[in-house]
Design a protein around this motif. Structure first.
Motif, PDB file in Angstrom:
ATOM      1  N   HIS A 521      37.119  20.780  50.773  1.00 45.63           N
ATOM      2  CA  HIS A 521      35.995  21.532  51.341  1.00 45.63           C
ATOM      3  C   HIS A 521      34.672  20.771  51.149  1.00 45.63           C
ATOM      4  CE1 HIS A 521      38.930  24.781  51.805  1.00 45.63           C
ATOM      5  NE2 HIS A 521      39.317  24.472  50.584  1.00 45.63           N
ATOM      6  N   GLY A 522      33.570  21.453  50.887  1.00 44.50           N
ATOM      7  CA  GLY A 522      32.282  20.788  50.706  1.00 44.50           C
ATOM      8  C   GLY A 522      31.331  21.059  51.861  1.00 44.50           C
ATOM      9  N   GLY A 527      35.050  26.785  51.129  1.00 42.79           N
ATOM     10  CA  GLY A 527      36.364  27.136  50.628  1.00 42.79           C
ATOM     11  C   GLY A 527      36.385  28.585  50.181  1.00 42.79           C
ATOM     12  N   LYS A 538      34.443  24.806  46.565  1.00 46.73           N
ATOM     13  CA  LYS A 538      33.956  23.439  46.746  1.00 46.73           C
ATOM     14  C   LYS A 538      33.266  22.916  45.491  1.00 46.73           C
ATOM     15  CE  LYS A 538      29.427  24.613  48.796  1.00 46.73           C
ATOM     16  NZ  LYS A 538      28.521  24.340  49.939  1.00 46.73           N
ATOM     17  N   ASP A 566      27.822  17.554  47.463  1.00 46.24           N
ATOM     18  CA  ASP A 566      28.138  18.702  48.312  1.00 46.24           C
ATOM     19  C   ASP A 566      27.940  18.361  49.784  1.00 46.24           C
ATOM     20  OD1 ASP A 566      28.785  21.222  49.182  1.00 46.24           O
ATOM     21  OD2 ASP A 566      26.794  22.072  48.771  1.00 46.24           O
ATOM     22  N   TYR A 568      30.297  17.588  53.623  1.00 47.20           N
ATOM     23  CA  TYR A 568      31.592  17.832  54.237  1.00 47.20           C
ATOM     24  C   TYR A 568      32.130  16.547  54.849  1.00 47.20           C
ATOM     25  CZ  TYR A 568      35.387  19.711  56.975  1.00 47.20           C
ATOM     26  OH  TYR A 568      36.641  19.951  57.478  1.00 47.20           O
ATOM     27  N   HIS A 590      42.136  21.324  45.078  1.00 44.33           N
ATOM     28  CA  HIS A 590      41.743  22.624  45.637  1.00 44.33           C
ATOM     29  C   HIS A 590      41.935  23.724  44.592  1.00 44.33           C
ATOM     30  CE1 HIS A 590      41.475  21.550  50.027  1.00 44.33           C
ATOM     31  NE2 HIS A 590      42.098  20.487  49.543  1.00 44.33           N
TER      32      HIS A 590
END
Length: 697
Positions: A521-522, A527, A538, A566, A568, A590
């Motif tokens: 995620h991110g 997430g 994330k 952070d 994506y 995860h």
């Protein structure tokens, strides 16, 4: 009664609801459970990934395959295709408008109106009101609506991915333009295209730095055939302004995708734009200011300016403020001004600054203004940059004159610069495995603190300012096998230099092995989110991944992370990064979620249909290590043949689920740094065991 309730739901949720704690976990699932909001029927449907212009589309309710047709939330249309969407409650109709078209879709009706003309939707699959984990959305047929709005829709069956792109175009030329202040790669096209991109810092692991740009739904058709080889590959040597070369190839044909790779000598910031009039993509190499935030560095409130490459900057101290001008840069940060009113900082403002008399008219400057509280003086402020980040310390530089750093895999140095020559002592205490350093307080200004190093050379450094009125005592705890050497010129000096060497690291059996860690995620994709503490997946997995990176590096591994902050990274890009680097293994990190709060435990997902990679063995070893290291419930290893990341990687790959954020016990555990370190150690042990038992057997 159900009919009236459904009408209310349609009206209420068309415009959006709060995202459920686990709504964004769909990207690790193959199916989701949905409810028809009109009649209450329940279905299990397959999840569909959506790529728009080569970029992942993230939404709280997933794209899904309903009666063999892909449905997407109607909000997708307004946010990604530029149409205006309204809702007619009385008619139960979604109205989609552009300058040229009006599309009216009625819930549960296969008939659609396009500019007043009736059409029957493909396969008779209508717009639906569907609920997923508490979120109800108006879902519309992706292909029909997208094509009516002038887009082309493709399908990647192996990963259940729908692609939505501008109409097919040809790439007719690619060349380098170094005539301007900022070098550019120019890509001539027959019409408008979109791009996706990422920067690969291969130099971090002994490789080459490069920018990778994908242009979906394009055919590489260079007019000047002297630029391409017999296989249709383009290669242009440049070696100017840190740009080494540009390469291009027809990377995929179903659906079409052109890949352009720019090799560079150092990390470069870049901005990609499309010029409609000239019909060209321009990749401009210029630094970007990507983030501006305030964080505590050694307990001091610090403004951190994060840029894409090593920055050049000017500093001005004005009345009540500090101005930092990042030169040759574009402000890429979209956040709002920051209000603080503590730690000496009132707030932070920023803008793309229009050059004044102090600069040239064509200069590109990102200006960051730090407003100070009344009691802060200019001499209280210290500014430095470390790699790509600028640090503005408002209470003076923490550990001013005190610098610990690694020189290479097995050697580190502590350099202390004092204010004038001073006598010092440095003694090794064998029983404690510590070096004790004593320095006069009049020659340097330090605060009591403990620095956790844990790099397999030094464990930690403790500064004690309370033991003596005259001296600082600095305790340096060494790792097993580390020796120290005093490299200072004499015992009376203004520069104390201590070297720490652990020769065992240079002969590590893992020194040439590369692990790619993928924090899930991110950025735009948080997430899962825990229900009580509201922690985001994330953030949890990034923290675990950073801890894991450190553990692997101290054992001698080379490690590359798909993201270190952070932001994506596209699903396909994550796999491409590992493939481009030639990683030995790939581990995606995860945390899980479930609608039932009682569900707990660890899982490992893997791609089953590749004997050469032996993902199943890797998954078993990783599962065993997590269960043992965390004392967690074993939820098994799970085949995920259509999951993008483990499928598209070319080396042994697993996706680990460290626990359920929706379970009260595991939510609380995953919120703590101590448990995240346990997760990192358990994952580390699994990786090491897989190398020892399988890859290096």
């Amino acid at each position: 009664m159900r009919r009236y309730l459904s009408l209310f739901l349609i009206f209420f949720i068309f415009f959006g609801m709060t995202c459920d704690v686990s709504a964004l976990k769909k990207y690790e699932r193959e199916t989701v459970h949905i409810i028809d909001g009109s009649n209450g029927r329940e279905y299990d449907v397959k999840v569909v990934n959506i790529l728009m212009g080569g970029n992942d589309v993230i939404s709280d309710v997933p794209g899904m395959l309903f009666n063999d047709r892909t449905l997407v939330p109607v909000r997708f249309i307004s946010e990604n295709l530029g149409a205006k969407v309204t809702w007619n409650q009385d008619r139960k109709e979604a109205v989609i408008k552009t300058n040229e078209k009006e599309i009216i879709l009625k819930i549960d009706s296969p008939i659609v109106l396009v500019n007043g003309e009736k059409y029957t939707l493909p396969s008779g699959v209508p717009a639906k009101l569907l609920g997923y984990e508490g979120n109800y959305r108006t879902m519309v047929p992706l292909r029909f609506v997208s094509e009516q709005l002038g887009m082309e829709v493709g399908w990647i069956g192996e990963t259940m991915t729908a692609t939505i792109d501008k109409p097919l175009q040809y790439i007719k030329d690619i060349y380098y333009d170094g005539s301007t202040k900022f070098p550019e790669i120019v890509i001539k096209t027959t019409g408008e295209v979109e791009t996706s991109s990422f920067f690969l810092e291969g130099s971090e692991v002994g490789g080459e730095d490069r920018l990778v740009v994908d242009i979906p739904n394009t055919i590489l058709d260079i007019g000047d055939k002297s630029k391409v080889d017999l296989n249709g590959l383009l290669h242009i040597d440049i070696y100017e302004k840190d740009i080494k070369a540009v390469r291009a190839s027809q990377f995929e044909v179903n659906p079409y995708k052109t890949r352009i790779v720019v090799d560079v000598s150092v990390k470069k910031g870049y901005k990609i734009v499309y010029d409609k009039e000239k019909k060209e993509v321009r990749i401009k190499f210029i630094n970007l200011v990507n983030d501006i935030k305030i964080d505590k560095i050694y307990n001091v409130d610090t403004v951190i300016i994060k840029t894409e490459e090593e920055p050049a900057y000017n500093i001005m101290f004005l009345d009540g403020k500090i101005v930092v001008d990042v030169l040759n840069s574009l402000l890429n940060y979209k956040g709002k001004p920051i209000e603080v009113n503590k730690g000496g900082i009132k707030g932070v403002r920023f803008s793309q600054f229009k050059p004044d008399q102090n600069y040239e008219p064509d200069d590109k400057i990102s200006r960051i203004v730090v407003d100070l509280e009344k009691n802060v003086r200019a001499e209280d402020v210290y500014i430095e940059h470390i790699k790509n980040d600028i640090y503005v310390y408002v209470a003076g530089k923490p550990l001013d004159g005190f610098d610990y750093y690694k020189e290479n895999v097995n050697t580190a140095k502590l350099v202390i610069n004092t204010d004038g020559e001073t006598e010092y002592t440095a003694k090794y205490i064998k029983a404690d495995k510590e070096v004790v350093l004593k320095i006069e307080k009049t020659k340097i200004n330090l605060d009591s603190m403990k620095l956790d190093i844990e790099d397999k050379i030094v464990k930690n450094i403790r500064i004690d300012s309370d033991r003596s009125e005259e001296y600082y005592y600095i305790y340096i705890e060494l790792a097993d096998g580390t020796v120290f050497v005093d490299n200072s010129s004499s015992k009376l000096t203004d520069k104390i230099i201590l070297s720490f060497i652990n020769k065992s690291l240079t002969v590590s059996k893992f020194k040439d092995k590369l692990v790619v860690i993928d924090p899930g995620h991110g950025g735009k994709d948080p997430g899962a989110m825990s229900p009580n503490l509201r922690i985001k997946e994330k953030d949890v997995v990034l923290d675990v991944s950073l801890k894991l990176k450190k553990l692997l590096e101290t054992e001698g591994f080379k490690v590359y992370m798909t993201r270190q902050d952070d932001n994506y990274i596209g699903l396909y890009d994550r796999a491409t990064i590992a493939n481009e680097l030639g990683a030995d293994v790939f581990v995606s990190i995860h945390a899980n979620a479930h609608s039932k709060r009682s569900i707990e435990g660890v899982q490992v997902l893997y791609y089953p249909y590749d004997e050469h990679r032996d993902n199943k063995t890797f998954a078993k070893i990783m599962r065993d290590s997590l269960v043992k290291g965390l004392g967690a419930l074993d939820r098994g290893i799970i085949q995920r043949p259509k999951l993008v990341v483990p499928r598209e990687t070319k080396m042994p790959a697993v996706l680990v689920e460290l626990g359920f954020l929706t379970n009260p016990k595991e939510e609380k555990l995953l919120s703590t740094s101590e448990y995240r370190m346990k997760c990192a150690k358990a994952t580390f042990n699994g990786i090491v065991k897989y190398f020892e038992k399988v890859l290096m057997k």
